[in-house]
Motif scaffolding. Sequence first.
Motif, short mmCIF file in Angstrom:
data_model
loop_
_atom_site.label_atom_id
_atom_site.label_comp_id
_atom_site.label_asym_id
_atom_site.label_seq_id
_atom_site.Cartn_x
_atom_site.Cartn_y
_atom_site.Cartn_z
N ARG A 1 0.82 -1.22 0.00
CA ARG A 1 0.00 0.00 0.00
C ARG A 1 0.85 1.26 0.00
O ARG A 1 0.42 2.31 -0.49
CB ARG A 1 -0.94 0.00 1.21
N LEU B 1 1.73 2.19 -3.74
CA LEU B 1 0.67 2.40 -4.72
C LEU B 1 0.23 3.85 -4.71
O LEU B 1 0.27 4.52 -3.67
CB LEU B 1 -0.51 1.48 -4.42
N PRO B 2 -0.22 4.38 -5.89
CA PRO B 2 -0.23 3.73 -7.21
C PRO B 2 1.17 3.65 -7.80
O PRO B 2 2.08 4.37 -7.40
CB PRO B 2 -1.12 4.67 -8.03
N GLY C 1 -7.99 -5.63 1.57
CA GLY C 1 -7.99 -4.93 0.30
C GLY C 1 -8.26 -5.87 -0.86
O GLY C 1 -8.83 -6.95 -0.71
N LYS C 2 -7.82 -5.45 -2.03
CA LYS C 2 -8.04 -6.24 -3.23
C LYS C 2 -7.00 -7.36 -3.32
O LYS C 2 -6.05 -7.41 -2.55
CB LYS C 2 -7.94 -5.33 -4.46
N LEU D 1 -3.90 -9.36 -5.08
CA LEU D 1 -2.69 -8.94 -5.77
C LEU D 1 -2.22 -10.04 -6.71
O LEU D 1 -1.95 -11.16 -6.28
CB LEU D 1 -1.59 -8.65 -4.74
N TYR E 1 -5.89 -5.45 -7.55
CA TYR E 1 -5.04 -4.27 -7.61
C TYR E 1 -4.60 -4.02 -9.06
O TYR E 1 -4.35 -4.96 -9.82
CB TYR E 1 -3.80 -4.44 -6.73
N ASP E 2 -4.50 -2.74 -9.41
CA ASP E 2 -4.02 -2.37 -10.74
C ASP E 2 -2.49 -2.35 -10.73
O ASP E 2 -1.85 -1.35 -11.07
CB ASP E 2 -4.58 -1.00 -11.13
#
Length: 294
Positions: A60, A63-64, A111-112, A114, A187-188
């Motif tokens: 985290r 990111l981004p 979170g999302k 990975l 996650y992007d």
Amino acid sequence: MYRFLLTPRWWVINVFTVLAIPVCLFMGSWQLSRFEARVETHNKQQDQASGTEDTAEPLRALLPVTDRTAGRPATATGRYDTAHQLLVPDRQLGDRDGFYVLTLLRTTDGGKALPVVRGWLPGDADDKADIAKVPAPPAGEVTVTGALQASEHQDSSGVRATGGLPRGQLGMISAASLVNLVPYGVYDAWITSATAPGALKPVPPAVAEGTGLDLKAFQNLGYTGEWFVFAGFVVFMWFRLFRREAETARDLALGIILSKTPVPTPAAPAAPGDHAADEAADDAERTRSPSATA
């Protein structure tokens, strides 16, 4: 003497100069910052290659993904989703063809997920014998450390289009490609695991586009010099115009005025015995003095 500076013509010249110089300096500084950023990323890539890279940071915190964070070591904790392990075909390592083994890590921070490239395997992703060599992801909670990478795009070098691939394969590693394959957010970004189990080999971090000391980096350095030269040229031309105008104003003040009326050229003397020229001269004299013929 300098009242000409208040004329409309010089108002335009002064406004253009005042605006052009800061623009040139700003663009030159911006191009220089681009070159310095490329030097910084190049040094980081060299540190990573020599094994002296920075300490891994939580995902985290990086990111981004930007040019400064791409390739940096990141760490994440979670559980591998063994039901959604994917193969990314047509990937090279050195001069050999193979495929990536990608598994989604469901992070424990709520979170999302990975995407984690656990390694590279030589062979064909469509060959069942090569697929059988892929080791299963570990069960339970794990902490993964690897180089952070930005999502891929279809125009990236070596990236295959997603459409037309068989089930269980992925063309490009991005949240846009995974959104229809998994029932949760992703996650992007993705990471390449620093360690690879079994027959897998670790995947070195890819160099982000627009980073490193390549030809474009030295183009940025060249543009830096050009913009600073432009700024100096604007100053030079202003002083040149100013000096010329000041000299003209000084000459006017001293009464040194150059006449613009053309000086008549004296007629050439007539040759002796040229009666036609004499008659023409007499006719001209009579025309100028009508009273002479009275």
